[in-house]
Design a protein around this motif. Structure first.
Motif, PDB file in Angstrom:
ATOM      1  N   ALA A 190       1.111   1.779  -3.593  1.00 13.31           N
ATOM      2  CA  ALA A 190      -0.204   2.307  -4.002  1.00 13.31           C
ATOM      3  C   ALA A 190      -0.305   3.791  -3.677  1.00 13.31           C
ATOM      4  N   GLY A 191       0.198   4.154  -2.500  1.00 11.24           N
ATOM      5  CA  GLY A 191       0.160   5.559  -2.093  1.00 11.24           C
ATOM      6  C   GLY A 191       0.997   6.438  -3.008  1.00 11.24           C
TER       7      GLY A 191
ATOM      8  N   MET B 287       0.810  -1.217   0.000  1.00 15.27           N
ATOM      9  CA  MET B 287       0.000   0.000   0.000  1.00 15.27           C
ATOM     10  C   MET B 287       0.849   1.274   0.000  1.00 15.27           C
ATOM     11  N   LEU B 288       2.141   1.159   0.323  1.00 10.42           N
ATOM     12  CA  LEU B 288       3.024   2.329   0.170  1.00 10.42           C
ATOM     13  C   LEU B 288       3.227   2.613  -1.323  1.00 10.42           C
TER      14      LEU B 288
END
Lengths: 139, 143
Positions: free
Chosen positions: B58-59, B55-56
Motif C-alpha cells: 500500500a505504501g 501495508m508495505l
C-alpha cells in the motif's frame, strides 16, 4: 462498541522523524521539515505505534486468531491534509462484523474497524477504515 | 483525456523486497505482527515463510500515486489486498485514470486506479486514489 465508546483512544504527534522513517520504508521522497510537509497517503497506518505494545482490537474484542487473520482492505480519507507538526487525537471503533462460509470450510469472519482522527480543536481531519478477516479453521 | 482512455499512464518498480524492507516498514508503522518477520511463527500458522506486510505494498502504491499527482492533492486512498507477496518478489506498480476530469472548477478531480503485480504477473493489490489537482498541474498537461 460505538464511535463514542472506542476500543482505543490515543494522541498522536506527527513527528518529522516518523515521517522520515516512513518515507524511507515506502520509497517516498521526503521534503524539508521547515515546509511542514503533507504526509504520504498511508502514513496514518503509524497510528498503531501510538497504541499500547501488542494492542490488537480484533483479537481482544472479537477473539480473532492472529494466525488465521488477514488484512483484506484499507482506506484513508482526508478531510484536510495531515502535515508534519500536527497533533491528532484518534479513536478506533468497530463499525461492523459479518460472516461468510469459507471456501476451505469453516466460517470466515469479517470486521471493519474505523479510526477517526481529529485535530486539537476537535475538528475531523481524517478517517481510516480497515477490514480484518479471520479465515475458516478448516484448512 | 476521455473515459475510455484507460491505458496505463505510468509504471514503477519496487523491490525485490528484502526481509530488511519488511522489518523497516514494520518498525516505521508500529505493526509488529510476527507473521511478517518471524519464520517460526509464520510456519506455526501454516505458511512456508514470512510474507510481506500488505501495508508495505500500500505504501509503495501511495508513493507512486503521490509522485504522479502530488501528495497534497490526494483526498482518498483505498486498497484491496488480493494475493500474498513474498520476500524476493519484485513489484511493478501501474496506474490508469478511470474518470474523466471535470475541468469546470479550479481543481480537477481525478481517480487513479493503481495495480501492484509481482514478477509472475499476479495481482498483489488494487488501489484507488482520488485527487483534486490544480488545472495547471503537469499531470494534466502531460495527457
Amino acid at each position: 462498541m460505538t464511535k463514542d465508546n472506542p476500543a482505543y483512544s490515543f494522541s498522536m504527534q506527527v513527528s518529522y522523524g516518523k515521517y522520515l522513517e516512513f518515507a524511507a520504508a515506502t520509497g517516498f521522497k521526503p521534503k524539508p521539515e521547515k515546509d511542514h510537509p503533507v504526509v504520504p497517503p498511508t502514513f496514518l497506518a503509524t497510528a498503531e505505534a501510538w497504541l499500547p505494545p501488542g494492542a490488537w482490537p480484533a483479537g481482544e474484542i472479537l477473539g480473532f486468531d492472529l494466525k488465521r487473520s488477514l488484512h483484506g482492505e484499507q482506506e484513508f480519507t482526508y478531510i484536510k491534509p495531515v502535515r508534519v507538526g500536527d497533533r491528532l487525537n484518534g479513536r478506533i471503533w468497530l463499525e461492523s462484523t459479518f460472516s461468510k462460509a469459507g471456501s476451505r470450510g469453516g466460517e470466515m469472519r469479517f470486521s471493519i474497524w474505523v479510526t477517526d482522527f481529529d485535530d486539537e480543536n476537535g475538528n475531523s481531519v481524517a478517517q481510516s477504515k480497515m477490514t480484518i478477516i479471520e479465515t475458516g479453521s478448516g484448512k | 483525456m476521455n473515459p475510455s482512455d484507460s491505458q496505463a499512464i505510468a509504471t514503477r518498480e519496487f523491490g525485490p523486497i528484502s526481509r530488511t524492507d519488511i522489518v523497516r516498514y514494520q518498525g516505521a508503522s508500529g505493526d509488529l505482527n510476527p507473521i511478517h518477520h518471524d519464520v517460526e511463527f509464520a510456519k506455526s500458522a501454516g505458511f512456508d515463510d514470512v510474507f510481506v506486510v500488505g501495508m508495505l505494498i500500500a505504501g509503495y502504491l501511495a508513493t507512486f500515486a503521490s509522485d504522479l499527482v502530488g501528495v497534497e492533492s490526494i483526498t482518498n486512498f483505498k486498497i484491496r489486498f488480493q494475493a500474498q507477496t513474498w520476500p524476493g518478489d519484485l513489484i511493478t506498480c501501474s496506474a490508469k485514470t478511470i474518470m474523466q476530469p471535470d475541468k469546470s472548477g479550479p481543481l480537477v478531480h481525478v481517480t487513479l486506479e493503481l495495480t501492484a503485480k509481482n514478477q509472475n504477473g499476479a495481482i498483489a493489490a488494487t488501489a484507488y486514489a482520488d485527487a483534486e489537482i490544480p488545472k495547471d498541474s503537469s499531470f494534466l498537461s502531460s495527457k
